[in-house]
Enzyme design. Structure first.
Site, mmCIF file in Angstrom:
data_model
loop_
_atom_site.group_PDB
_atom_site.id
_atom_site.type_symbol
_atom_site.label_atom_id
_atom_site.label_comp_id
_atom_site.label_asym_id
_atom_site.label_seq_id
_atom_site.Cartn_x
_atom_site.Cartn_y
_atom_site.Cartn_z
ATOM 1 N N ARG A 138 5.162 -0.462 4.076
ATOM 2 C CA ARG A 138 4.475 -1.236 3.048
ATOM 3 C C ARG A 138 4.455 -2.726 3.420
ATOM 4 O O ARG A 138 3.505 -3.435 3.100
ATOM 5 C CB ARG A 138 5.134 -1.008 1.690
ATOM 6 C CG ARG A 138 5.124 0.484 1.280
ATOM 7 C CD ARG A 138 4.592 0.736 -0.087
ATOM 8 N NE ARG A 138 3.308 0.147 -0.334
ATOM 9 C CZ ARG A 138 2.657 0.198 -1.491
ATOM 10 N NH1 ARG A 138 3.204 0.811 -2.510
ATOM 11 N NH2 ARG A 138 1.480 -0.360 -1.655
ATOM 12 N N GLU A 174 7.227 -6.427 -5.328
ATOM 13 C CA GLU A 174 6.330 -5.270 -5.266
ATOM 14 C C GLU A 174 5.066 -5.500 -6.092
ATOM 15 O O GLU A 174 4.362 -4.557 -6.455
ATOM 16 C CB GLU A 174 7.077 -4.015 -5.737
ATOM 17 C CG GLU A 174 8.339 -3.722 -4.939
ATOM 18 C CD GLU A 174 8.146 -2.759 -3.766
ATOM 19 O OE1 GLU A 174 7.361 -1.814 -3.881
ATOM 20 O OE2 GLU A 174 8.799 -2.960 -2.724
ATOM 21 N N HIS A 248 9.005 1.938 -9.695
ATOM 22 C CA HIS A 248 8.264 0.764 -10.184
ATOM 23 C C HIS A 248 8.207 0.851 -11.703
ATOM 24 O O HIS A 248 8.190 1.952 -12.276
ATOM 25 C CB HIS A 248 6.818 0.763 -9.656
ATOM 26 C CG HIS A 248 6.686 0.432 -8.207
ATOM 27 N ND1 HIS A 248 5.821 1.084 -7.369
ATOM 28 C CD2 HIS A 248 7.290 -0.516 -7.451
ATOM 29 C CE1 HIS A 248 5.902 0.566 -6.155
ATOM 30 N NE2 HIS A 248 6.796 -0.390 -6.176
ATOM 31 N N CYS A 365 -1.375 2.989 -10.438
ATOM 32 C CA CYS A 365 -0.965 2.465 -9.122
ATOM 33 C C CYS A 365 -2.174 2.102 -8.286
ATOM 34 O O CYS A 365 -2.121 1.212 -7.453
ATOM 35 C CB CYS A 365 -0.209 3.516 -8.316
ATOM 36 S SG CYS A 365 1.290 4.100 -9.057
HETATM 37 O O1 SUG Z 1 5.467 2.567 -2.505
HETATM 38 N N1 SUG Z 1 4.092 5.710 -1.835
HETATM 39 C C1 SUG Z 1 4.031 4.459 -2.588
HETATM 40 C C2 SUG Z 1 3.520 4.731 -3.983
HETATM 41 C C3 SUG Z 1 3.276 3.441 -4.714
HETATM 42 C C4 SUG Z 1 2.909 3.661 -6.146
HETATM 43 N N2 SUG Z 1 2.608 2.432 -6.763
HETATM 44 C C5 SUG Z 1 2.939 2.059 -8.027
HETATM 45 N N3 SUG Z 1 3.808 2.733 -8.725
HETATM 46 N N4 SUG Z 1 2.412 0.982 -8.489
HETATM 47 C C6 SUG Z 1 5.414 3.790 -2.643
HETATM 48 O O2 SUG Z 1 6.377 4.491 -2.891
HETATM 49 C C7 SUG Z 1 4.333 7.070 0.171
HETATM 50 C C8 SUG Z 1 3.943 7.025 1.625
HETATM 51 C C9 SUG Z 1 4.451 8.204 2.397
HETATM 52 O O3 SUG Z 1 5.544 8.664 2.143
HETATM 53 O O4 SUG Z 1 3.744 8.660 3.313
HETATM 54 C C10 SUG Z 1 4.279 5.721 -0.512
HETATM 55 O O5 SUG Z 1 4.395 4.711 0.154
#
Ligand code: SUG
Length: 460
Positions: A138, A174, A248, A365
């Site tokens: 990320r 975040e 989150h 999200c």
């Molecule tokens: O950061 N999933 C993201 C999902 C983000 C959701 N966003 C909010 N709640 N606003 C995370 O956990 C998974 C990627 C992977 O495992 O391949 C991922 O990054």
């Protein structure tokens, strides 16, 4: 004319896959290694955008980031041509390879924190790209997110785009997923609720799952944006909720304008109480807590009820765009039906964003909310606004260029990189951002550009 809350959805990228990269995100962990369907994921995202737009809500999109970020692999010591870099990384560091392919930028709620002009010291819209330091896959989003925001909001008099906060754990940020703004209407000054998992106290209780957002980051963003201290409230997430998958705040609380729906166990008890007190004294604020007897934290996480998009429509109506999973869960459905009976919600729509949900990302999200006044709307880059025409072009682009199945094995295939380069280059004219993807101009692309130019010259 009033300021309006725009929904900027992250357009799902052609490398959407399930790599189990996100700690504390239960859905992502459960689906690690499963084949993904990038084409379906992007079409589901586009259909959601069109649906929301048809509710009368202004809708835009953030173009996908370039992937794979091969420059990251070379930065980390992999050498050779593309095929060699991919195959060596697949063998020696599969997690890194998956990371540089991740389409996690699609969850635009994590792209930045946003403060509308009314609430800031200089009457500009302020945006701070999130550093996302909690996870490597990320953290590599930040630079391009900033570039996109600068391209879209390109006017120093109206927009202030900050650098991301320092890239260390103490400043873990975040973005808007941990921020809520309450206001009587979009034009009026808002109260900002910053939600964090860890503060800079000396004694920090250990958690099973990581707390991603740090108080130091939230405080710094509010200072940078020039929000008055008396308009900010800082609430600490309940560690027990984080341990149950609330990585989150937008997994356990939702709001828009003067409405907030939040789980009774979202925050540490003293802060939950502080929120209740604020709610009781704020005129016109509609605050509804969902108790565990109505829906447990575990069920809230499993269904992503609180990750629905709560939308304020014309005429004071509130709409809920909920993940289809909520319709199939008796408890979540009962809560939603009760909210309708109570007159809290006026309409509910269940949408299928299953491909995103399987990686822990629901409807909320997938979008970043940005309140824009008419002058700012006029000034933003028009190529990212979802119109009937852009919808058709994007749908066609996705159908032409996206695969309908991706597994880890595909990530080592250099042909995939060529295919992706063609996709990214074809997107530039659709969004009206020439040169947005310099990395896609690999050797093959440069040869094609040269051939195209030669063709044009011959015709002249
Ligand atoms: O950061 N999933 C993201 C999902 C983000 C959701 N966003 C909010 N709640 N606003 C995370 O956990 C998974 C990627 C992977 O495992 O391949 C991922 O990054």
């Amino acid at each position: 004319m009033q300021a309006r809350e725009w929904q900027f959805d992250g357009l799902v990228g052609p490398t959407h896959n399930y790599a189990g990269l996100a700690m504390g995100n239960l859905a992502a962990a459960q689906n690690a290694g499963a084949p993904s369907n990038p084409r379906l994921a992007a079409l589901q995202g586009l259909q959601k955008m069109r649906f929301v737009r048809n509710l009368g809500v202004p809708q835009a999109f953030l173009p996908p980031h370039y992937r794979p970020r091969l420059s990251e692999l070379t930065r980390l010591g992999f050498t050779g041509d593309v095929a060699t870099i991919l195959s060596t990384a697949a063998k020696e560091a599969p997690g890194l390879l998956a990371s540089v392919y991740s389409s996690s930028f699609m969850w635009a709620a994590n792209a930045a924190t946003v403060t509308p002009a009314t609430d800031t010291h200089n009457n500009c819209l302020h945006l701070t790209p999130a550093n996302l330091v909690s996870h490597y896959h990320r953290s590599i989003e930040t630079e391009f997110s900033k570039k996109l925001l600068q391209n879209i909001f390109h006017n120093d008099k109206l927009f202030s785009i900050h650098n991301a906060l320092p890239s260390t754990d103490e400043f873990g940020d975040e973005g808007a997923a941990n921020h809520m703004r309450i206001c009587s209407e979009n034009n009026s000054i808002g109260t900002h609720i910053f939600v964090y998992g860890k503060s800079h106290e000396k004694t920090i209780k250990s958690l099973l799952m990581p707390a991603r957002q740090k108080l130091l980051a939230s405080e710094s963003v509010s200072r940078l944006h020039g929000i008055k201290r008396e308009h900010c409230l800082y609430l600490k997430q309940s560690p027990a909720a984080i341990d149950q998958g609330v990585f989150h705040n937008d997994v356990i609380a939702m709001n828009t304008t003067n409405l907030m729906i939040v789980h009774a166990e979202a925050f540490v008890p003293e802060h939950q109480e502080e929120l209740r007190k604020m709610a009781a004294t704020r005129p016109g604020f509609l605050y509804r807590e969902i108790r565990s007897q109505e829906l447990s934290v575990a069920d809230a996480v499993a269904t992503y009820l609180f990750n629905s998009q709560l939308l304020a429509l014309e005429g004071g109506r509130y709409a809920l765009v909920a993940p289809a999973e909520c319709a199939q869960h008796a408890g979540a459905r009962a809560v939603i039906e009760r909210l309708v009976e109570e007159g809290v919600l006026h309409e509910v729509h269940y949408l299928d964003v299953r491909e995103s949900m399987r990686n822990g990302g629901g409807p909320a999200c997938l979008r970043l909310r940005i309140v824009l006044n008419p002058e700012q709307e006029e000034a933003m880059h028009p190529g990212v606004i979802l119109t009937d025409e852009t919808y058709d072009l994007l749908e066609q682009w996705v159908t032409t260029h996206y695969r309908d199945r991706l597994t880890f094995d595909d990530l080592r295939d250099p042909q995939l990189v060529e295919e992706l380069n063609r996709a990214y280059l074809a997107l530039e004219p659709i969004v009206g951002m020439a040169g947005l993807y310099p990395d896609a101009r690999g050797t093959g692309a440069r040869a094609r550009d040269a051939a195209a130019t030669a063709g044009q010259n011959n015709r002249l």
